[in-house]
Write a protein that holds these residues in place. Structure first.
Motif, PDB file in Angstrom:
ATOM      1  N   TRP A 124       0.580  -1.243  -0.259  1.00 37.97           N
ATOM      2  CA  TRP A 124       0.507   0.181  -0.397  1.00 37.97           C
ATOM      3  C   TRP A 124       1.191   1.172  -0.188  1.00 37.97           C
ATOM      4  O   TRP A 124       1.675   1.105   0.544  1.00 37.97           O
ATOM      5  N   ILE A 128       0.840   4.819   0.841  1.00 34.92           N
ATOM      6  CA  ILE A 128       0.113   5.555   2.057  1.00 34.92           C
ATOM      7  C   ILE A 128       1.168   7.196   2.011  1.00 34.92           C
ATOM      8  O   ILE A 128       1.699   7.835   2.638  1.00 34.92           O
ATOM      9  N   ARG A 148     -12.554   3.309   1.520  1.00 36.76           N
ATOM     10  CA  ARG A 148     -11.536   2.060   2.293  1.00 36.76           C
ATOM     11  C   ARG A 148     -10.841   1.950   1.832  1.00 36.76           C
ATOM     12  O   ARG A 148     -11.096   0.788   0.914  1.00 36.76           O
ATOM     13  N   PRO A 149      -9.887   1.203   2.359  1.00 39.92           N
ATOM     14  CA  PRO A 149      -9.019   0.417   2.210  1.00 39.92           C
ATOM     15  C   PRO A 149      -9.688  -1.026   1.874  1.00 39.92           C
ATOM     16  O   PRO A 149     -11.000  -0.755   2.554  1.00 39.92           O
ATOM     17  N   ASN A 150      -9.032  -1.930   1.160  1.00 37.99           N
ATOM     18  CA  ASN A 150      -9.466  -3.431   0.335  1.00 37.99           C
ATOM     19  C   ASN A 150      -9.138  -4.674   0.764  1.00 37.99           C
ATOM     20  O   ASN A 150      -8.958  -5.036   0.681  1.00 37.99           O
ATOM     21  N   ASP A 203     -16.683   1.489   0.971  1.00 41.83           N
ATOM     22  CA  ASP A 203     -16.590   3.198   0.529  1.00 41.83           C
ATOM     23  C   ASP A 203     -17.840   4.090   0.599  1.00 41.83           C
ATOM     24  O   ASP A 203     -19.156   3.179   0.726  1.00 41.83           O
ATOM     25  N   HIS A 205      -8.564   6.316   5.341  1.00 40.74           N
ATOM     26  CA  HIS A 205      -9.469   6.486   3.958  1.00 40.74           C
ATOM     27  C   HIS A 205      -8.553   6.546   2.672  1.00 40.74           C
ATOM     28  O   HIS A 205      -7.225   5.815   2.653  1.00 40.74           O
ATOM     29  N   ARG A 206      -9.305   6.578   1.950  1.00 43.84           N
ATOM     30  CA  ARG A 206      -8.624   6.058   0.469  1.00 43.84           C
ATOM     31  C   ARG A 206      -9.315   6.820  -0.869  1.00 43.84           C
ATOM     32  O   ARG A 206     -10.167   7.252  -1.074  1.00 43.84           O
ATOM     33  N   ASN A 231      -6.553   5.213  -5.221  1.00 50.88           N
ATOM     34  CA  ASN A 231      -6.163   4.284  -4.364  1.00 50.88           C
ATOM     35  C   ASN A 231      -4.961   3.884  -3.210  1.00 50.88           C
ATOM     36  O   ASN A 231      -4.678   3.391  -2.863  1.00 50.88           O
ATOM     37  N   THR A 232      -4.274   5.283  -3.640  1.00 55.36           N
ATOM     38  CA  THR A 232      -3.861   5.750  -2.282  1.00 55.36           C
ATOM     39  C   THR A 232      -4.180   5.762  -0.471  1.00 55.36           C
ATOM     40  O   THR A 232      -6.226   6.104  -0.704  1.00 55.36           O
ATOM     41  N   ILE A 233      -4.131   5.321   0.109  1.00 56.04           N
ATOM     42  CA  ILE A 233      -4.250   4.954   1.665  1.00 56.04           C
ATOM     43  C   ILE A 233      -3.562   6.862   2.030  1.00 56.04           C
ATOM     44  O   ILE A 233      -2.844   6.981   2.558  1.00 56.04           O
TER      45      ILE A 233
END
Length: 521
Positions: free
Chosen positions: A98, A100, A123-125, A145, A399-400, A415-417
């Motif tokens: 990930w 971040i 939200r992250p998967n 999400d 968060h995402r 898709n960045t956290i």
């Protein structure tokens, strides 16, 4: 064998930075060693070049495949936040697979959490999010999400809590109030405290008390602490809380096969809770009266019956709403109450001053109530200061980024956290004088009234703000004021150290206190 392998991998990750730091001085520069160093150097150069080229936030060099080790160490919320001094208010790290971005400034946090385009409301998967909600994280509220269905679920929770203070005129009256339920549980807990001989750890007591409150709110029913059902529910919520901690398999998918037993246990506990809830839900359907709402289940039934869900929620969604409500506050409320007890034991002068205020406002012939809250500014300041200095959820929930976007002058890929460091905000020397010092007076103005600055956000902001905030506030106020009004908290010994542990929430390390009646003190 699997446990040994996991421990080996974990130890390798946590110790590899010390190994690397001493590597150059200890190695004899044989060919394989030189090759390894050159490979690492080249990978790092490519990584930094890509960052600069794409206008991505700066950050420390990360280990290939592993990322930044500070993220996996103890008290990582402090370690990561300290990178602000080197890389600025917005910087990037990597944790496993990930990417971040950490946001530390007041301006950045406020902008990110209240973004009108909802760029960061995903939200992250994470695997664990799916495990918590019957294999589909989108059925939860905190793990899903943000879309119309999530908004409907969130609005239901908020409106249901608010209805306990403002009943709907067309739906009769609620046969209980949150305050009445919390007071009943508080008085029971105080009796337990007085019967305890010697010093004890209050943490578990607060957990069971909170569980009883949530069971009453959900199903108009509670269970004795010795009831096997209570312990089953308690164990299930404990497993869910533990699962929310930083799990290596969320960041290193190749480790997932070695966590099969842990993952299966979380899934089984979720299934057990769901079956129990369905039994109570079916019982409610048989005795349900839309003109006399008893609890959250009744409110959910009339919510669906009235079509307020826009026909988007099915039976699984209902199960997951109840799952989330059952575990609501299980991490935060007991932890915050335990922290409050710890700080009162460590700061007896603050405790005495608070009790003087309550004696003047409330007197000794009755208990405090929510009506007294506006007239107890020093008491409220203590609660807020403990929330600030501890900051239970230093990064809130992760968060995402749901799409490529521009944020604070940087390009943020999809898709960045996004981790909004509320801990940094609550300990910023530019905003708080001596932020590491416990001082309730910082929440009082020059005339002694309560003052809450806009950069105090323990529950977050925007569409993903904690929907259970009002319930937490009520519980904490009632428990804390009742206990302090009648009892005195002392440390076990001559000193009282307040140390914390952090994975997903900042929890107090176990400690013991002595609690006696104020009349005996």
């Amino acid at each position: 064998m699997n446990k040994t392998l996991i421990e080996s991998v974990t130890n390798l990750i946590l110790s590899s930075d010390e190994i690397f730091q001493s590597y150059v001085t200890k190695c004899n520069f044989r060919a394989p060693n030189i090759f390894f160093l050159l490979l690492t150097f080249c990978v790092s150069l490519v990584y930094l070049w890509r960052k600069q080229r794409t206008n991505y936030p700066p950050g420390p060099i990360s280990f290939p495949f592993i990322g930044n080790l500070d993220f996996f160490k103890s008290k990582s919320h402090i370690r990561v936040a300290n990178l602000r001094e080197l890389y600025g208010d917005i910087f990037s790290i990597k944790a496993g697979k990930w990417n971040i971005v950490v946001v530390c400034s007041q301006e950045g946090i406020l902008e990110g959490l209240t973004d009108p385009d909802n760029n960061f409301d995903g939200r992250p998967n994470f695997t664990v999010f799916h495990n918590l909600f019957m294999g589909n994280r989108q059925r939860g509220i905190s793990t899903a999400d943000f879309d119309l269905k999530t908004q409907i679920k969130r609005d239901f929770v908020i409106n249901s809590l608010n209805s306990h203070w403002n009943p709907h005129p067309d739906r009769g009256h609620l046969s209980y109030s949150v305050e009445k339920i919390v007071v009943k549980e508080t008085l029971s807990l105080m009796c337990f405290f007085l019967n305890e001989e010697g010093a004890f750890d209050p943490a578990e007591c607060f957990k069971f008390a909170h569980l009883h409150i949530m069971m009453t709110l959900l199903f108009e029913d509670t269970y004795d602490a010795d009831d096997p059902i209570t312990h089953e529910i308690y164990d299930s919520l404990e497993d869910r809380k533990e699962a929310m901690k930083i799990q290596l398999y969320n960041y290193f998918p190749f480790l997932k096969p070695f966590f099969k037993q842990q993952i299966r246990q979380v899934e089984e506990r979720a299934s057990l809770l769901t079956k129990f809830q369905r039994i109570l839900l079916n019982q409610h359907k048989d005795s349900y009266n839309p003109n006399d709402l008893r609890d959250f289940v009744d409110q959910l039934l009339i919510f669906i019956e009235a079509g307020e869900d826009r026909e988007l929620l099915d039976s699984d969604d209902m199960d997951c709403i109840l799952l989330e409500l059952a575990g609501g506050g299980f991490s935060s409320v007991p932890a915050l109450l335990t922290w409050l007890m710890g700080y009162m034991a460590a700061f007896p002068d603050v405790q005495t001053q608070m009790q003087k205020e309550m004696d003047q406002v409330v007197g000794r012939k009755r208990f405090p109530t929510l009506v007294d809250q506006p007239f107890l500014p020093y008491t409220m300041a203590i609660i807020l200061e403990v929330q600030r200095i501890v900051t239970l959820f230093p990064f809130l929930h992760p968060h995402r980024a749901v799409k490529n976007c521009l944020f604070q002058g940087y390009n943020i890929p999809k898709n960045t956290i996004m981790m909004f460091s509320v801990w940094s905000l609550h300990h910023d020397k530019k905003l708080w004088k001596n932020p590491s010092k416990f001082n309730p007076l910082r929440f009082l103005d020059s005339s002694g009234g309560l003052h809450i600055p806009e950069f105090f956000i323990p529950f977050g902001l925007g569409d993903r703000r904690c929907p259970g905030e009002s319930l937490v506030d009520v519980e904490v106020f009632i428990f804390f004021t009742h206990i302090m009004h009648q009892l005195y908290v002392r440390p076990e010994g001559t000193t009282h150290n307040l140390e914390s542990t952090y994975q997903q929430a900042v929890q107090p390390k176990p400690f013991k206190v002595k609690i006696i009646s104020r009349e005996e003190y």
